[in-house]
Motif scaffolding. Structure first.
Motif, mmCIF file in Angstrom:
data_model
loop_
_atom_site.group_PDB
_atom_site.id
_atom_site.type_symbol
_atom_site.label_atom_id
_atom_site.label_comp_id
_atom_site.label_asym_id
_atom_site.label_seq_id
_atom_site.Cartn_x
_atom_site.Cartn_y
_atom_site.Cartn_z
ATOM 1 N N VAL A 101 -44.789 -27.428 76.872
ATOM 2 C CA VAL A 101 -43.916 -26.386 76.318
ATOM 3 C C VAL A 101 -42.504 -26.531 76.866
ATOM 4 O O VAL A 101 -41.521 -26.453 76.129
ATOM 5 C CB VAL A 101 -44.495 -24.985 76.624
ATOM 6 C CG1 VAL A 101 -43.484 -23.899 76.320
ATOM 7 C CG2 VAL A 101 -45.768 -24.749 75.835
ATOM 8 N N LEU A 102 -42.386 -26.747 78.172
ATOM 9 C CA LEU A 102 -41.059 -26.835 78.778
ATOM 10 C C LEU A 102 -40.314 -28.109 78.377
ATOM 11 O O LEU A 102 -39.089 -28.080 78.202
ATOM 12 C CB LEU A 102 -41.176 -26.743 80.294
ATOM 13 C CG LEU A 102 -41.494 -25.333 80.798
ATOM 14 C CD1 LEU A 102 -41.931 -25.380 82.256
ATOM 15 C CD2 LEU A 102 -40.304 -24.419 80.621
ATOM 16 N N PHE A 103 -41.022 -29.219 78.235
ATOM 17 C CA PHE A 103 -40.351 -30.448 77.808
ATOM 18 C C PHE A 103 -39.874 -30.354 76.357
ATOM 19 O O PHE A 103 -38.891 -30.968 75.985
ATOM 20 C CB PHE A 103 -41.259 -31.663 77.975
ATOM 21 C CG PHE A 103 -41.271 -32.221 79.371
ATOM 22 C CD1 PHE A 103 -40.091 -32.470 80.057
ATOM 23 C CD2 PHE A 103 -42.473 -32.508 79.995
ATOM 24 C CE1 PHE A 103 -40.099 -32.988 81.343
ATOM 25 C CE2 PHE A 103 -42.492 -33.029 81.286
ATOM 26 C CZ PHE A 103 -41.301 -33.275 81.962
ATOM 27 N N VAL A 105 -41.601 -19.960 74.446
ATOM 28 C CA VAL A 105 -41.383 -20.666 75.708
ATOM 29 C C VAL A 105 -41.446 -19.682 76.869
ATOM 30 O O VAL A 105 -42.085 -19.938 77.885
ATOM 31 C CB VAL A 105 -40.031 -21.416 75.694
ATOM 32 C CG1 VAL A 105 -39.726 -22.036 77.052
ATOM 33 C CG2 VAL A 105 -40.026 -22.483 74.609
ATOM 34 N N PHE A 106 -40.786 -18.538 76.710
ATOM 35 C CA PHE A 106 -40.799 -17.531 77.774
ATOM 36 C C PHE A 106 -42.209 -17.022 78.046
ATOM 37 O O PHE A 106 -42.641 -16.956 79.200
ATOM 38 C CB PHE A 106 -39.892 -16.342 77.418
ATOM 39 C CG PHE A 106 -38.431 -16.648 77.547
ATOM 40 C CD1 PHE A 106 -37.911 -17.162 78.709
ATOM 41 C CD2 PHE A 106 -37.577 -16.396 76.489
ATOM 42 C CE1 PHE A 106 -36.564 -17.428 78.837
ATOM 43 C CE2 PHE A 106 -36.228 -16.652 76.603
ATOM 44 C CZ PHE A 106 -35.719 -17.168 77.777
ATOM 45 N N PHE A 107 -42.921 -16.636 76.998
ATOM 46 C CA PHE A 107 -44.277 -16.115 77.175
ATOM 47 C C PHE A 107 -45.208 -17.158 77.774
ATOM 48 O O PHE A 107 -45.922 -16.889 78.746
ATOM 49 C CB PHE A 107 -44.843 -15.621 75.836
ATOM 50 C CG PHE A 107 -44.460 -14.216 75.501
ATOM 51 C CD1 PHE A 107 -45.107 -13.144 76.077
ATOM 52 C CD2 PHE A 107 -43.432 -13.957 74.607
ATOM 53 C CE1 PHE A 107 -44.754 -11.847 75.780
ATOM 54 C CE2 PHE A 107 -43.064 -12.666 74.302
ATOM 55 C CZ PHE A 107 -43.732 -11.601 74.885
ATOM 56 N N PRO A 166 -36.847 -29.003 82.265
ATOM 57 C CA PRO A 166 -37.656 -30.163 82.690
ATOM 58 C C PRO A 166 -37.994 -30.138 84.177
ATOM 59 O O PRO A 166 -39.043 -30.658 84.577
ATOM 60 C CB PRO A 166 -36.792 -31.371 82.329
ATOM 61 C CG PRO A 166 -35.430 -30.844 82.117
ATOM 62 C CD PRO A 166 -35.548 -29.409 81.739
ATOM 63 N N ALA A 167 -37.143 -29.523 84.999
ATOM 64 C CA ALA A 167 -37.460 -29.432 86.433
ATOM 65 C C ALA A 167 -38.718 -28.594 86.642
ATOM 66 O O ALA A 167 -39.600 -28.949 87.433
ATOM 67 C CB ALA A 167 -36.287 -28.848 87.208
ATOM 68 N N ALA A 168 -38.806 -27.473 85.931
ATOM 69 C CA ALA A 168 -40.003 -26.633 86.026
ATOM 70 C C ALA A 168 -41.222 -27.365 85.479
ATOM 71 O O ALA A 168 -42.327 -27.222 86.007
ATOM 72 C CB ALA A 168 -39.784 -25.322 85.287
ATOM 73 N N ALA A 169 -41.030 -28.162 84.433
ATOM 74 C CA ALA A 169 -42.145 -28.940 83.878
ATOM 75 C C ALA A 169 -42.679 -29.931 84.913
ATOM 76 O O ALA A 169 -43.893 -30.084 85.067
ATOM 77 C CB ALA A 169 -41.695 -29.679 82.619
ATOM 78 N N VAL A 170 -41.781 -30.561 85.649
ATOM 79 C CA VAL A 170 -42.211 -31.505 86.684
ATOM 80 C C VAL A 170 -42.937 -30.766 87.800
ATOM 81 O O VAL A 170 -43.954 -31.246 88.320
ATOM 82 C CB VAL A 170 -40.997 -32.301 87.223
ATOM 83 C CG1 VAL A 170 -41.357 -33.092 88.465
ATOM 84 C CG2 VAL A 170 -40.454 -33.222 86.144
ATOM 85 N N VAL A 171 -42.461 -29.577 88.161
ATOM 86 C CA VAL A 171 -43.143 -28.774 89.189
ATOM 87 C C VAL A 171 -44.557 -28.443 88.727
ATOM 88 O O VAL A 171 -45.510 -28.527 89.512
ATOM 89 C CB VAL A 171 -42.340 -27.497 89.507
ATOM 90 C CG1 VAL A 171 -43.134 -26.537 90.368
ATOM 91 C CG2 VAL A 171 -41.026 -27.852 90.197
ATOM 92 N N PHE A 172 -44.713 -28.069 87.469
ATOM 93 C CA PHE A 172 -46.046 -27.790 86.934
ATOM 94 C C PHE A 172 -46.937 -29.026 87.036
ATOM 95 O O PHE A 172 -48.107 -28.924 87.439
ATOM 96 C CB PHE A 172 -45.964 -27.347 85.467
ATOM 97 C CG PHE A 172 -45.839 -25.867 85.269
ATOM 98 C CD1 PHE A 172 -46.932 -25.033 85.414
ATOM 99 C CD2 PHE A 172 -44.634 -25.297 84.916
ATOM 100 C CE1 PHE A 172 -46.838 -23.667 85.215
ATOM 101 C CE2 PHE A 172 -44.512 -23.935 84.712
ATOM 102 C CZ PHE A 172 -45.619 -23.120 84.867
ATOM 103 N N LEU A 173 -46.419 -30.186 86.677
ATOM 104 C CA LEU A 173 -47.226 -31.413 86.711
ATOM 105 C C LEU A 173 -47.644 -31.773 88.135
ATOM 106 O O LEU A 173 -48.795 -32.157 88.369
ATOM 107 C CB LEU A 173 -46.464 -32.561 86.066
ATOM 108 C CG LEU A 173 -46.235 -32.459 84.557
ATOM 109 C CD1 LEU A 173 -45.353 -33.597 84.072
ATOM 110 C CD2 LEU A 173 -47.557 -32.440 83.813
ATOM 111 N N VAL A 174 -46.724 -31.655 89.064
ATOM 112 C CA VAL A 174 -47.044 -31.982 90.464
ATOM 113 C C VAL A 174 -48.094 -31.021 90.998
ATOM 114 O O VAL A 174 -49.075 -31.426 91.629
ATOM 115 C CB VAL A 174 -45.765 -31.966 91.333
ATOM 116 C CG1 VAL A 174 -46.096 -32.045 92.807
ATOM 117 C CG2 VAL A 174 -44.849 -33.110 90.929
#
Length: 114
Positions: free
Chosen positions: A25-27, A41-43, A93-101
């Motif tokens: 979603v974030l990407f 995206v927010f929800f 994308p920074a938050a997306a990477v945090v989610f993946l890690v």
């Protein structure tokens, strides 16, 4: 046990699936910027951040809790924070990477069936 039988994993990664969904979603968030679609995206981000927080606390990885609580607050749809510009564009994308890690690192020992 034969050589073809698979050993069950010792750990389970409960936070992986919600992390993958949130990262997707974030990407793709820049594609949804027009109209009311950005509300999705927010929800999705805030709800999935709280779900990952719960799994992190269950796994006793408490250090992830403030990170995902902050993501849930920044992307909350109820009281949206009016961010825009390059910082907000980089935050997606920074938050997306945090989610993946976090999805890869948060794991709990698998309960053996009795």
């Amino acid at each position: 046990m034969s050589a073809t039988e698979r050993q069950p994993s010792e750990y389970q990664r409960n936070a992986l699936a919600p992390s993958l969904i949130a990262a997707a979603v974030l990407f793709t968030a820049p594609l949804w910027r027009s109209g009311d679609l950005f509300q999705v995206v927010f929800f999705a981000t805030s709800i999935l951040a709280l779900i990952v927080t719960w799994f992190a606390l269950q796994a006793r990885h408490w250090w992830w809790a403030p990170v995902f609580f902050a993501i849930a607050v920044l992307w909350n749809p109820v009281f949206p924070i009016a961010f825009s510009g390059p910082i907000w564009d980089a935050a997606q994308p920074a938050a997306a990477v945090v989610f993946l890690v976090a999805g890869a690192l948060i794991k709990t020992p698998r309960q053996q069936p009795s």
